[in-house]
Design a protein around this motif. Structure first.
Motif, PDB file in Angstrom:
ATOM      1  N   THR A  56       0.766  -1.196  -0.032  1.00  0.00           N
ATOM      2  CA  THR A  56       0.002  -0.142  -0.034  1.00  0.00           C
ATOM      3  C   THR A  56       0.860   1.291  -0.026  1.00  0.00           C
ATOM      4  O   THR A  56       2.071   1.228   0.302  1.00  0.00           O
ATOM      5  N   SER A  57       0.244   2.377  -0.282  1.00  0.00           N
ATOM      6  CA  SER A  57       1.061   3.584  -0.314  1.00  0.00           C
ATOM      7  C   SER A  57       0.274   4.740   0.546  1.00  0.00           C
ATOM      8  O   SER A  57      -0.956   4.500   0.523  1.00  0.00           O
ATOM      9  N   LYS A  58       0.936   5.528   1.111  1.00  0.00           N
ATOM     10  CA  LYS A  58       0.283   6.577   2.005  1.00  0.00           C
ATOM     11  C   LYS A  58       1.457   7.570   2.169  1.00  0.00           C
ATOM     12  O   LYS A  58       2.727   7.449   2.079  1.00  0.00           O
ATOM     13  N   PRO A  59       0.947   8.981   2.478  1.00  0.00           N
ATOM     14  CA  PRO A  59       1.749  10.055   2.615  1.00  0.00           C
ATOM     15  C   PRO A  59       2.978   9.987   4.060  1.00  0.00           C
ATOM     16  O   PRO A  59       2.738   9.438   4.545  1.00  0.00           O
ATOM     17  N   THR A  60       4.226  10.438   3.630  1.00  0.00           N
ATOM     18  CA  THR A  60       5.208  10.297   4.528  1.00  0.00           C
ATOM     19  C   THR A  60       4.914  11.291   5.670  1.00  0.00           C
ATOM     20  O   THR A  60       4.228  12.481   5.471  1.00  0.00           O
ATOM     21  N   MET A  67       4.113  10.276  -1.506  1.00  0.00           N
ATOM     22  CA  MET A  67       3.784   9.228  -1.227  1.00  0.00           C
ATOM     23  C   MET A  67       5.035   8.063  -0.913  1.00  0.00           C
ATOM     24  O   MET A  67       5.886   8.318  -1.745  1.00  0.00           O
ATOM     25  N   ARG A  68       4.688   7.057  -0.210  1.00  0.00           N
ATOM     26  CA  ARG A  68       5.804   6.024   0.097  1.00  0.00           C
ATOM     27  C   ARG A  68       5.010   4.673   0.053  1.00  0.00           C
ATOM     28  O   ARG A  68       4.148   4.558   0.693  1.00  0.00           O
TER      29      ARG A  68
END
Length: 418
Positions: free
Chosen positions: A369-373, A380-381
């Motif tokens: 999954t990806s989410k903001p750092t 996104m990371r």
């Protein structure tokens, strides 16, 4: 291994001795001459040179010293051979002074401490006179003694020029040379015995290496036959496997053989080293087949369910071992993994096959999954989330998705795995 290590160590010793024999002999000869020269000096006192220099100075100034002692004794004791003296000796003066004061003691008690002091001075002067007499008596000069002291000092100074600034440094250097000589003598003694011992160890090692090669050759044949059958069951019907055994240039702790696993996955392709030609999935399946075959051989070909002895390896990891397989081949892979898991402490298999996943004791779902750092919300990371599927109801939807259900879940896929 123990025989090899003994042989290797002795071989190195003999080779070193052969290479350095001449240099060692020259060094031994030099050390023997130097040590013999030092032994002849019988050097034990690190301050001997200082003592000898002081003695030589006294010997060289004997006349001046004798005159000084005689004059000092004259002033203390006087000259018994002289008829008249213009100056009373110290002892006579003190004696006359003491007699003069005796007459005043009764009338003046304070004179008593003065008399005691004079008596103490007389005693000290007598001791000084005695010591001066001894010093004068010791001034008997023998010309040979002067020569001996000078020769001895010259030898000691020569050793200090060669080996150190002081006699202590010379003594330390002598001890170091003696130790080196002992080491070289032990190293160089009886080369014939060392060579004979080396030949004996070489014969023992050769016998052990021959037996080891024969054992490996026999094992390779058995293992190749077993592995060929296992590879076909693991969806590799055209795979060929062979174990090539060649000789090394020199023996090692592992023997004198180079063992190469030869592999060919497709018909018409020559056997080549497994590490160079096998894909990741093929390597995993070959590893599984090798592990199973090795277990069968180690446990005297007993059925896997009867095996009790633990494997040398505790953890096995197989990545995409079932890539490109389906049907019965995939089922066979799952069965072999189950059998291996029954013996090893843990078997980890990364798989996209529902059959393999369903055979596992524990299932873990890995989802990316990806989410903001936290540092930059606009960036996104990617992260991997691992979830342990503990209950069958949690595993069923995931296995259903692997089986091809629409959006991961359909009634048909559920029925297939209920």
């Amino acid at each position: 291994e123990r025989t090899f290590l003994q042989w290797s160590e002795l071989k190195q010793t003999v080779e070193t001795w052969q290479q350095q024999s001449q240099r060692h002999q020259q060094r031994i000869h030099l050390l023997e001459m130097q040590i013999e020269e030092l032994h002849a000096l019988e050097l034990t006192d690190a301050t001997e040179d200082e003592t000898l220099r002081a003695e030589l100075l006294r010997l060289n100034q004997a006349d001046e010293l004798r005159t000084a002692y005689t004059e000092a004794l004259f002033y203390i004791e006087g000259d018994n051979n002289a008829n008249e003296t213009t100056l009373l000796p110290l002892l006579d003066s003190l004696n006359k002074t003491k007699k003069a004061l005796y007459t005043a003691v009764k009338a003046e008690p304070r004179v008593t401490p003065l008399l005691e002091t004079i008596e103490g001075m007389q005693a000290e002067l007598k001791e000084i006179s005695y010591q001066l007499g001894n010093l004068e008596a010791d001034l008997v000069v023998h010309p040979q003694r002067q020569t001996d002291v000078m020769v001895r000092l010259e030898k000691l100074d020569k050793m200090k020029r060669l080996y150190g600034p002081s006699l202590q440094a010379v003594i330390d250097h002598q001890q170091a040379m003696e130790k080196e000589l002992d080491d070289l003598s032990v190293f160089s003694q009886d080369p014939e015995r060392l060579l004979a011992q080396l030949q004996s160890l070489e014969a023992q090692l050769h016998t052990l290496l021959t037996e080891l090669t024969a054992s490996r050759t026999a094992l390779a044949k058995t293992l190749t036959t077993q592995l060929q059958s296992l590879l076909q069951a693991l969806a590799m019907p055209h795979a060929r496997f062979d174990i090539e055994i060649t000789k090394t240039e020199a023996p090692t702790q592992e023997g004198a053989d180079i063992i190469t696993f030869q592999f060919s996955a497709n018909p018409g392709e020559a056997l080549k080293p497994l590490a160079k030609v096998a894909s990741g999935g093929e390597l995993s399946r070959v590893l599984l087949a090798l592990t199973v075959a090795a277990m069968q051989f180690t446990h005297n070909h007993k059925p896997l369910k009867q095996q009790k002895t633990a494997l040398p390896a505790k953890l096995f990891v197989f990545d995409e071992i079932d890539t490109g397989t389906s049907g019965q081949a995939t089922k066979t892979i799952a069965q072999q993994l189950q059998r291996l898991a029954g013996i090893a402490q843990q078997v980890v298999a990364i798989s996209h096959q529902p059959v393999v996943a369903a055979a596992a004791t524990t299932c873990l779902e890995v989802e990316k999954t990806s989410k903001p750092t936290p540092e930059n919300p606009t960036q996104m990371r990617s992260f991997s989330i691992v979830k342990v599927l503990q209950h069958p109801t949690e595993r069923l939807p995931i296995i259903s998705r692997l089986a091809g259900g629409e959006n991961g879940q359909t009634e048909a896929s559920y029925r297939d795995w209920e």
